[in-house]
Design a protein around this motif. Structure first.
Motif, PDB file in Angstrom:
ATOM      1  N   THR A  83       6.530  -1.914  -7.390  1.00 57.02           N
ATOM      2  CA  THR A  83       6.697  -2.422  -6.036  1.00 57.02           C
ATOM      3  C   THR A  83       5.562  -3.387  -5.735  1.00 57.02           C
ATOM      4  N   SER A  84       5.832  -4.348  -4.887  1.00 57.31           N
ATOM      5  CA  SER A  84       4.816  -5.304  -4.445  1.00 57.31           C
ATOM      6  C   SER A  84       4.797  -5.305  -2.929  1.00 57.31           C
ATOM      7  N   ARG A  85       3.605  -5.422  -2.383  1.00 57.12           N
ATOM      8  CA  ARG A  85       3.475  -5.472  -0.932  1.00 57.12           C
ATOM      9  C   ARG A  85       2.258  -6.321  -0.584  1.00 57.12           C
ATOM     10  N   SER A  86       2.161  -6.677   0.679  1.00 56.28           N
ATOM     11  CA  SER A  86       1.010  -7.451   1.140  1.00 56.28           C
ATOM     12  C   SER A  86       0.444  -6.788   2.393  1.00 56.28           C
ATOM     13  N   TYR A  87      -0.811  -7.081   2.663  1.00 56.31           N
ATOM     14  CA  TYR A  87      -1.484  -6.570   3.853  1.00 56.31           C
ATOM     15  C   TYR A  87      -2.617  -7.517   4.196  1.00 56.31           C
ATOM     16  N   GLU A  88      -3.169  -7.363   5.396  1.00 56.73           N
ATOM     17  CA  GLU A  88      -4.325  -8.156   5.794  1.00 56.73           C
ATOM     18  C   GLU A  88      -5.575  -7.288   5.735  1.00 56.73           C
ATOM     19  N   ASP A  89      -6.630  -7.835   5.118  1.00 54.99           N
ATOM     20  CA  ASP A  89      -7.879  -7.083   5.055  1.00 54.99           C
ATOM     21  C   ASP A  89      -8.636  -7.222   6.383  1.00 54.99           C
ATOM     22  N   LYS A  90      -9.833  -6.644   6.453  1.00 59.06           N
ATOM     23  CA  LYS A  90     -10.604  -6.630   7.699  1.00 59.06           C
ATOM     24  C   LYS A  90     -10.980  -8.032   8.177  1.00 59.06           C
ATOM     25  N   GLU A  91     -11.055  -8.977   7.235  1.00 57.37           N
ATOM     26  CA  GLU A  91     -11.403 -10.355   7.588  1.00 57.37           C
ATOM     27  C   GLU A  91     -10.169 -11.188   7.925  1.00 57.37           C
ATOM     28  N   GLY A  92      -8.992 -10.572   7.916  1.00 53.61           N
ATOM     29  CA  GLY A  92      -7.760 -11.291   8.237  1.00 53.61           C
ATOM     30  C   GLY A  92      -7.144 -12.030   7.059  1.00 53.61           C
ATOM     31  N   GLN A  93      -7.679 -11.812   5.857  1.00 53.87           N
ATOM     32  CA  GLN A  93      -7.145 -12.461   4.658  1.00 53.87           C
ATOM     33  C   GLN A  93      -5.928 -11.687   4.141  1.00 53.87           C
ATOM     34  N   LYS A  94      -4.881 -12.402   3.777  1.00 58.23           N
ATOM     35  CA  LYS A  94      -3.696 -11.742   3.244  1.00 58.23           C
ATOM     36  C   LYS A  94      -3.942 -11.358   1.784  1.00 58.23           C
ATOM     37  N   LYS A  95      -3.693 -10.100   1.457  1.00 61.42           N
ATOM     38  CA  LYS A  95      -3.877  -9.579   0.101  1.00 61.42           C
ATOM     39  C   LYS A  95      -2.534  -9.088  -0.419  1.00 61.42           C
ATOM     40  N   TYR A  96      -2.359  -9.197  -1.710  1.00 60.56           N
ATOM     41  CA  TYR A  96      -1.129  -8.746  -2.358  1.00 60.56           C
ATOM     42  C   TYR A  96      -1.469  -7.671  -3.386  1.00 60.56           C
ATOM     43  N   ILE A  97      -0.610  -6.684  -3.496  1.00 60.86           N
ATOM     44  CA  ILE A  97      -0.835  -5.606  -4.452  1.00 60.86           C
ATOM     45  C   ILE A  97       0.487  -5.231  -5.108  1.00 60.86           C
ATOM     46  N   THR A  98       0.405  -4.963  -6.403  1.00 65.35           N
ATOM     47  CA  THR A  98       1.560  -4.453  -7.148  1.00 65.35           C
ATOM     48  C   THR A  98       1.206  -3.048  -7.605  1.00 65.35           C
ATOM     49  N   GLU A  99       2.125  -2.109  -7.366  1.00 66.88           N
ATOM     50  CA  GLU A  99       1.881  -0.710  -7.699  1.00 66.88           C
ATOM     51  C   GLU A  99       3.061  -0.137  -8.461  1.00 66.88           C
ATOM     52  N   VAL A 100       2.782   0.910  -9.206  1.00 62.44           N
ATOM     53  CA  VAL A 100       3.839   1.712  -9.807  1.00 62.44           C
ATOM     54  C   VAL A 100       4.042   2.901  -8.876  1.00 62.44           C
ATOM     55  N   VAL A 101       5.249   3.051  -8.358  1.00 62.02           N
ATOM     56  CA  VAL A 101       5.584   4.233  -7.565  1.00 62.02           C
ATOM     57  C   VAL A 101       6.094   5.270  -8.560  1.00 62.02           C
ATOM     58  N   CYS A 102       5.273   6.282  -8.795  1.00 62.10           N
ATOM     59  CA  CYS A 102       5.518   7.271  -9.833  1.00 62.10           C
ATOM     60  C   CYS A 102       6.492   8.341  -9.341  1.00 62.10           C
ATOM     61  N   ASN A 103       7.551   8.587 -10.131  1.00 63.62           N
ATOM     62  CA  ASN A 103       8.455   9.695  -9.801  1.00 63.62           C
ATOM     63  C   ASN A 103       8.379  10.810 -10.829  1.00 63.62           C
ATOM     64  N   GLU A 104       7.702  10.542 -11.961  1.00 67.96           N
ATOM     65  CA  GLU A 104       7.481  11.567 -12.976  1.00 67.96           C
ATOM     66  C   GLU A 104       6.135  11.345 -13.623  1.00 67.96           C
ATOM     67  N   ILE A 105       5.447  12.447 -13.914  1.00 68.38           N
ATOM     68  CA  ILE A 105       4.161  12.353 -14.614  1.00 68.38           C
ATOM     69  C   ILE A 105       4.125  13.454 -15.672  1.00 68.38           C
ATOM     70  N   LEU A 106       3.579  13.089 -16.814  1.00 65.31           N
ATOM     71  CA  LEU A 106       3.473  14.045 -17.928  1.00 65.31           C
ATOM     72  C   LEU A 106       2.023  14.023 -18.396  1.00 65.31           C
ATOM     73  N   MET A 107       1.420  15.196 -18.477  1.00 62.66           N
ATOM     74  CA  MET A 107       0.044  15.304 -18.943  1.00 62.66           C
ATOM     75  C   MET A 107       0.018  15.311 -20.462  1.00 62.66           C
ATOM     76  N   LEU A 108      -0.818  14.478 -21.042  1.00 62.40           N
ATOM     77  CA  LEU A 108      -0.922  14.370 -22.497  1.00 62.40           C
ATOM     78  C   LEU A 108      -2.328  14.715 -22.923  1.00 62.40           C
ATOM     79  N   GLY A 109      -2.524  14.926 -24.201  1.00 60.94           N
ATOM     80  CA  GLY A 109      -3.856  15.156 -24.739  1.00 60.94           C
ATOM     81  C   GLY A 109      -4.509  16.413 -24.201  1.00 60.94           C
ATOM     82  N   SER A 110      -5.762  16.587 -24.542  1.00 61.37           N
ATOM     83  CA  SER A 110      -6.479  17.797 -24.140  1.00 61.37           C
ATOM     84  C   SER A 110      -7.801  17.470 -23.442  1.00 61.37           C
ATOM     85  N   LYS A 111      -7.956  16.256 -22.952  1.00 60.90           N
ATOM     86  CA  LYS A 111      -9.204  15.848 -22.277  1.00 60.90           C
ATOM     87  C   LYS A 111      -9.365  16.569 -20.974  1.00 60.90           C
TER      88      LYS A 111
END
Length: 111
Positions: A83-111
């Motif tokens: 998904t992509s969205r935009s917002y205004e920061d505290k200085e009024g600058q328009k910012k854009y962000i791309t995110e993964v909206v997670c519907n499944e997560i699998l734990m791997l490894g042993s860390k």
């Protein structure tokens, strides 16, 4: 081609502990980032690792699982949609962000 859709699958390591937000409704939101690595040899034959960072958000039950079990450094597989969205920061600058909206997560490894 009509069966293609917006789907993302990533395997990587958490860069920090997830940020958990509980909304007024009681619904939970988890925000975190994961690093994925790609290794290749450059023109000089040297091994190069390219790290990409991905912003991930999860809601509801998935966020509750993340809050309980997932911490910085853990290797996880996530599946969701971009998904992509935009917002205004505290200085009024328009910012854009791309995110993964997670519907499944699998734990791997042993860390």
């Amino acid at each position: 081609m009509s069966t293609l859709r917006n789907k993302v699958q990533l395997i990587g390591n958490l860069g920090n502990d997830p940020e958990i937000i509980t909304l007024d409704s009681g619904k939970k939101l988890a925000k975190f980032n994961i690093a994925t690595n790609e290794t290749y040899k450059n023109a000089q034959g040297e091994k190069v690792t390219d790290t990409q960072w991905h912003n991930v958000v999860a809601w509801g039950k998935t966020a509750e699982i993340i809050e309980t079990y997932i911490t910085k450094g853990k290797e996880v597989a996530v599946e969701g949609k971009l998904t992509s969205r935009s917002y205004e920061d505290k200085e009024g600058q328009k910012k854009y962000i791309t995110e993964v909206v997670c519907n499944e997560i699998l734990m791997l490894g042993s860390k």
